[in-house]
Design a protein around this motif. Structure first.
Motif, PDB file in Angstrom:
ATOM      1  N   VAL A   1       0.895  -1.275  -0.073  1.00  0.00           N
ATOM      2  CA  VAL A   1       0.050   0.034   0.012  1.00  0.00           C
ATOM      3  C   VAL A   1       0.875   1.359  -0.087  1.00  0.00           C
ATOM      4  CG1 VAL A   1      -1.501   1.451   1.605  1.00  0.00           C
ATOM      5  CG2 VAL A   1      -2.149  -1.023   0.970  1.00  0.00           C
TER       6      VAL A   1
ATOM      7  N   THR B   1       2.558   1.805  -3.323  1.00  0.00           N
ATOM      8  CA  THR B   1       1.335   2.471  -4.370  1.00  0.00           C
ATOM      9  C   THR B   1       1.151   3.760  -3.973  1.00  0.00           C
ATOM     10  OG1 THR B   1       0.283   0.316  -4.656  1.00  0.00           O
ATOM     11  CG2 THR B   1      -0.941   2.240  -5.242  1.00  0.00           C
TER      12      THR B   1
ATOM     13  N   ALA C   1      -4.963  -3.290  -6.027  1.00  0.00           N
ATOM     14  CA  ALA C   1      -5.275  -2.124  -5.660  1.00  0.00           C
ATOM     15  C   ALA C   1      -4.578  -0.945  -6.533  1.00  0.00           C
ATOM     16  CB  ALA C   1      -4.931  -1.894  -4.188  1.00  0.00           C
TER      17      ALA C   1
ATOM     18  N   ILE D   1      -4.675   3.836  -7.266  1.00  0.00           N
ATOM     19  CA  ILE D   1      -4.914   5.033  -6.482  1.00  0.00           C
ATOM     20  C   ILE D   1      -6.063   5.628  -7.592  1.00  0.00           C
ATOM     21  CG2 ILE D   1      -4.286   7.402  -6.273  1.00  0.00           C
ATOM     22  CD1 ILE D   1      -1.693   6.255  -5.422  1.00  0.00           C
TER      23      ILE D   1
ATOM     24  N   LEU E   1      -7.593   4.674  -2.402  1.00  0.00           N
ATOM     25  CA  LEU E   1      -7.061   3.316  -2.820  1.00  0.00           C
ATOM     26  C   LEU E   1      -8.542   2.624  -3.184  1.00  0.00           C
ATOM     27  CD1 LEU E   1      -4.271   2.370  -0.784  1.00  0.00           C
ATOM     28  CD2 LEU E   1      -4.206   2.935  -2.975  1.00  0.00           C
TER      29      LEU E   1
END
Length: 483
Positions: A249, A252, A279, A281, A291
């Protein structure tokens, strides 16, 4: 080997699997559909290449049952024996004028990997491809080839199972149970191969709160009415997957690049599941606001892949490693020995008198002898070794570097003694012994082929000297020493 010789080898292997022009089979269709769904393309296929055409054993989307080989994409993978990705075939000089690009099915994007079968000698030969295609351009990513390569392993296992089934069907009654077992595994594969439940989610960066679709609640085994447990979301991921998920996460958020991660998940009811997390953005007016992604329950697929790998690496009768797994471990040991400047031994074992057991007592007794040999190779004093059945009455043992040259003689003698097996039946007795060829890695034996050739030479020198004995290959002086 020249190009024409390699082509001949590939065509011979293709003919041996006897799959061309056969009827559709659900397990191959399921595998092609799985590739299409996982990579999100319009088309996919499992393709076999003969001298003049490419023929689709399984296909999804607007593909003909077969097409000419010239101008097609899969033959490039077949001939180069390497993965191929094409972002936009219209811009690629190799394919821009292909009839499959300028006409139906108007291919733009292509990603394909080789599908191989193992020959009797232990070498993998390309017979076709597993590929996905689309009529829209798409930027290839490394995960496309990774996913296809994993699925190709499953296709190869299916081909290996098919070849084994064909051989078994042509054998005598003693092979009937093996054929039935293989067919059971094929039916189990058909039932298990399907896509798992999926759900979508969105995490608002400003509110620090998530929203879930019903599918996410189902995966977590939580009631929709209870709402999203925002303060406990990460607790569903056990370590180390929790840290890996958080790190993905952060990457990203810092880079803007999407991520895909497979992880374990403990549901609210305490059930462990394997999930795939995707996932990316969400950007509004140039600013990241959330997200968003998907969560897919891949538990059945994950467990099926593990089981399939194990099945593909194990000899059914003895439950020892099979030839393919032995070759894989041997190659790994050779690399380690070269890097660490160590040496290890390979023992090739051939059973003497085994044919007499089959002839006198029947094949069931012969199978029992093979199982008893396998039990001996699993003895405690060989616990650090890797035993395998290479086929028929031929076995092998990888002896680790911790068993040096000074200790190998005692180990071999103990093994020779344990391989003296007596089989009895109604009014008849037959005995079996083992002859062993020993070869050490290093020196001239730096490849699997060289090392096994040396062990094979030593084995047959021992047989010429006295069956039921052992012989060690000495590469330095090209002499053999029997013991």
């Amino acid at each position: 080997m020249s190009d024409s010789q390699r082509e001949a080898v590939r065509q011979k292997a293709l003919a041996e699997i006897a799959l061309l022009d056969t009827a559709p089979e659900r397990e191959f269709d399921a595998l092609a559909k799985l590739a299409q769904r996982m990579l999100g393309t319009r088309m996919s296929s499992i393709t076999l290449i003969d001298p003049e055409r490419q023929w689709f054993k399984a296909r999804c989307g607007p593909l003909a049952s077969e097409t000419p080989r010239a101008g097609a994409f899969c033959p490039v993978v077949f001939e180069t024996e390497a993965p191929l990705t094409v972002a936009d075939a219209r811009l690629d000089p190799r394919f821009a004028s292909s009839p499959f690009v300028i006409g139906a099915p108007n291919i733009c994007y292509y990603a394909g990997v080789p599908v191989r079968v193992m020959q009797t000698g232990g070498d993998a030969v390309v017979v076709g491809t597993l590929c996905v295609l689309d009529d829209k351009p798409r930027e290839p990513c490394a995960s496309d080839v990774e996913v296809l390569s994993e699925l190709a392993c499953m296709a190869e296992a299916l081909l290996e199972a098919r070849m084994a089934a064909l051989h078994a069907a042509e054998a005598a009654e003693d092979r009937r149970l093996t054929v039935e077992h293989l067919e059971r595994e094929r039916r189990q594969f058909k039932q298990a191969e399907r896509m798992a439940v999926m759900g979508s989610w969105r995490y608002d960066l400003g509110l620090r709160a998530a929203t879930w679709s019903d599918g996410i609640f189902a995966i977590h085994e939580l009631p929709v009415s209870g709402g999203v447990p925002n303060d406990e979301i990460m607790s569903f991921f056990p370590e180390p997957d929790r840290s890996a998920f958080l790190a993905a996460v952060m990457r990203t958020l810092n880079t803007g690049l999407p991520f895909e991660l497979d992880a374990d998940l403990m549901t609210a009811k305490g059930n462990r599941r394997r999930v795939r997390c995707l996932a990316e953005i969400e950007v509004t007016k140039g600013r990241p606001v959330a997200l968003m992604g998907l969560l897919q329950d891949i538990t059945e697929q994950y467990h099926m892949e593990q089981k399939l790998r194990q099945t593909a690496r194990t000899d059914d009768l003895t439950q020892l490693s099979n030839r393919a797994e032995f070759n894989r471990v041997l190659d790994s040991r050779l690399r380690e020995a070269d890097a660490r400047n160590t040496e290890f031994a390979v023992l090739l074992i051939d059973l003497d008198g085994f044919k007499d057991v089959n002839d006198a007592l029947g094949h069931a007794a012969g199978d029992e002898v093979l199982r008893r040999v396998a039990d001996q190779l699993r003895a405690e004093y060989l616990s650090s070794c890797v035993p395998a059945r290479l086929g028929g009455d031929e076995f092998a043992v990888l002896v680790p570097p911790t068993v040096g040259r000074g200790a190998i003689e005692a180990l071999v003698q103990r093994l020779l003694h344990s391989l003296r097996i007596v089989a009895d039946g109604p009014g008849q007795i037959a005995s079996v012994t083992g002859t062993i060829g020993v070869a050490w890695s290093g020196g001239e034996a730096r490849s699997r082929t060289e090392l096994l050739r040396n062990a094979d030479t030593a084995l047959y020198e021992a047989k010429r000297t006295c069956k039921g004995t052992a012989c060690t290959y000495s590469g330095a002086s090209d002499r053999r020493t029997a013991g």
